[in-house]
Design an enzyme around this catalytic site. Structure first.
Site, PDB file in Angstrom:
ATOM      1  N   GLY A 111       0.838  -1.212   0.000  1.00 55.60           N
ATOM      2  CA  GLY A 111       0.000   0.000   0.000  1.00 55.60           C
ATOM      3  C   GLY A 111       0.867   1.255   0.000  1.00 55.60           C
ATOM      4  O   GLY A 111       0.507   2.264   0.599  1.00 55.60           O
ATOM      5  N   GLY A 140      -0.603   4.735  -1.059  1.00 56.33           N
ATOM      6  CA  GLY A 140      -1.733   5.293  -0.311  1.00 56.33           C
ATOM      7  C   GLY A 140      -1.337   6.460   0.581  1.00 56.33           C
ATOM      8  O   GLY A 140      -0.184   6.925   0.571  1.00 56.33           O
ATOM      9  N   GLN A 141      -2.314   6.928   1.382  1.00 52.28           N
ATOM     10  CA  GLN A 141      -2.097   8.133   2.193  1.00 52.28           C
ATOM     11  C   GLN A 141      -0.937   7.938   3.182  1.00 52.28           C
ATOM     12  O   GLN A 141      -0.067   8.798   3.291  1.00 52.28           O
ATOM     13  CB  GLN A 141      -3.385   8.505   2.954  1.00 52.28           C
ATOM     14  CG  GLN A 141      -3.324   9.888   3.588  1.00 52.28           C
ATOM     15  CD  GLN A 141      -4.359  10.109   4.693  1.00 52.28           C
ATOM     16  OE1 GLN A 141      -5.007   9.169   5.149  1.00 52.28           O
ATOM     17  NE2 GLN A 141      -4.509  11.344   5.115  1.00 52.28           N
ATOM     18  N   TYR A 200     -15.908  -1.897   8.136  1.00 56.47           N
ATOM     19  CA  TYR A 200     -14.502  -1.538   8.343  1.00 56.47           C
ATOM     20  C   TYR A 200     -14.126  -1.743   9.817  1.00 56.47           C
ATOM     21  O   TYR A 200     -13.101  -2.359  10.122  1.00 56.47           O
ATOM     22  CB  TYR A 200     -14.324  -0.084   7.928  1.00 56.47           C
ATOM     23  CG  TYR A 200     -12.964   0.526   8.159  1.00 56.47           C
ATOM     24  CD1 TYR A 200     -11.847   0.093   7.456  1.00 56.47           C
ATOM     25  CD2 TYR A 200     -12.806   1.576   9.064  1.00 56.47           C
ATOM     26  CE1 TYR A 200     -10.608   0.694   7.662  1.00 56.47           C
ATOM     27  CE2 TYR A 200     -11.580   2.177   9.266  1.00 56.47           C
ATOM     28  CZ  TYR A 200     -10.483   1.725   8.562  1.00 56.47           C
ATOM     29  OH  TYR A 200      -9.261   2.326   8.765  1.00 56.47           O
TER      30      TYR A 200
HETATM   31  C1  AKB Z   1     -11.686   6.299   8.090  1.00 53.57           C
HETATM   32  O1  AKB Z   1     -12.255   7.392   8.256  1.00 53.57           O
HETATM   33  O2  AKB Z   1     -12.259   5.282   7.670  1.00 53.57           O
HETATM   34  C2  AKB Z   1     -10.225   6.200   8.470  1.00 53.57           C
HETATM   35  C3  AKB Z   1     -10.031   5.727   9.870  1.00 53.57           C
HETATM   36  C4  AKB Z   1     -10.352   6.599  11.003  1.00 53.57           C
HETATM   37  O3  AKB Z   1      -9.612   4.628  10.079  1.00 53.57           O
HETATM   38  N1  AKB Z   1      -9.583   7.456   8.287  1.00 53.57           N
END
Ligand code: AKB
Length: 320
Positions: A8, A11-12, A143
């Site tokens: 990755g 990525g950021q 997530y």
């Molecule tokens: C998101 O907003 O999904 C991410 C995180 C806080 O993990 N930046």
């Protein structure tokens, strides 16, 4: 000698961590990889290769061939995007982590793994002010569920197989080099770019939504120090709370007006508001600060000053 694999790298976090690790360990010893093309400085400064972490056979060959000793697995589908394709996001976030943990278990040369967790591991039942390291964790996003499951797997591989895997629960990360994609905290980066480009921003969370944030330089320093620490000095083998200042859109907008007085904000909260409403408003990262000699350097004022000046330079350079 350390030989490092970054997954990755475009990525950021990856686009900045790769450069820092090359400074520390030498350009040729840090292998930057991604499924997509990387920024020019990542490709020019050391080895870069396309690599799909989901392809476990290719991954293990790469790790053995290059005698990799540390892996930083930074690829993930973030909170907002994951809600659009939940099953696919779960598959990508979990299978990629399991591939890394298995490689670290099987390949003797691999001594350490870094995998980022997130404030998304918390949920509606979590105390939202100064959220403790150990508390109720009932995430309501795909997530967040994948990050919480990932934390448990990291601790499992540590305890059962001795895999030295380390992790931080990153808050929203603010940076100017590479913009994030698909997260709930993305507004804290978008706001600066839009303020400079259009002097106006329509925010997808409401003005008083307070969220823990951290400037990228602080996040990189925290990550490097965590990875350099003696294993015996670590009290968390799942993931540490870590944070910089807690910020709301109204606070950031007011600070941007120091530089751009006619900057205006509108608010159009979307589905990400509901996600933000279940996340911490501030974090207690005392355990991390105690175990590792670290504290954030950047507050809102210094973040705004750097963001405004660096984005202006970037836009100017892209026009010449
Ligand atoms: C998101 O907003 O999904 C991410 C995180 C806080 O993990 N930046």
């Amino acid at each position: 000698m350390e030989r490092i694999l970054i997954i990755g790298a475009a990525g950021q976090i990856g686009s900045e961590l790769t450069l820092k690790l090359r400074e520390i360990y030498g350009n040729d010893n840090v292998y930057a990889t991604d499924v997509k093309d990387a920024p020019a400085d990542i490709k020019a400064g050391g080895p870069f290769q396309l690599l799909d972490v989901m392809d476990d056979k290719h991954l293990i060959h790469f790790v053995i061939r290059h005698k990799i000793t540390q892996i930083y697995h930074l690829a993930a589908v973030l909170s907002g995007n994951a809600e659009k394709l939940p099953v696919q996001a779960w598959h990508i976030n979990m299978d990629s982590l399991m591939n890394i943990l298995e490689v670290a278990k099987l390949v003797e040369d691999v001594k350490k793994v870094f995998w980022p967790s997130s404030i998304a591991v918390f949920g509606a039942s979590t105390p939202r002010q100064m959220t403790p390291q150990v508390t109720y964790m009932e995430p309501s996003t795909v997530y967040g569920i994948s990050k919480l499951a990932g934390e448990r797997w990291c601790e499992y591989y540590n305890k059962r197989y001795g895999v030295d895997v380390r992790s931080l629960r990153y808050p929203g990360l603010i940076s100017y080099k590479t913009e994030p994609g698909g997260g709930t905290t993305d507004w804290a980066v978008e706001i600066y770019f839009e303020a400079i480009k259009k002097k106006a921003y329509t925010c997808f969370v409401s003005e008083e939504t307070l969220m823990p944030m951290m400037f990228m330089d602080d996040a990189i320093e925290a990550t490097v120090r965590l990875m350099e620490a003696e294993h015996a000095s670590l009290s968390a083998h799942s993931a540490y709370n870590v944070s910089g200042p807690s910020l709301s859109p109204a606070m950031v907008a007011a600070d941007i007006q120091r530089h751009i007085p006619d900057f205006t904000m509108e608010y159009a909260p979307d589905f990400r508001q509901q996600i933000a409403d279940t996340w911490p408003r501030s974090m207690d990262d005392g355990n991390f600060r105690k175990d590792i000699d670290w504290k954030p350097v950047f507050d809102l004022i210094t973040i705004t000053d750097v963001m405004i000046s660096e984005i202006r330079k970037k836009i100017k350079a892209s026009l010449t």
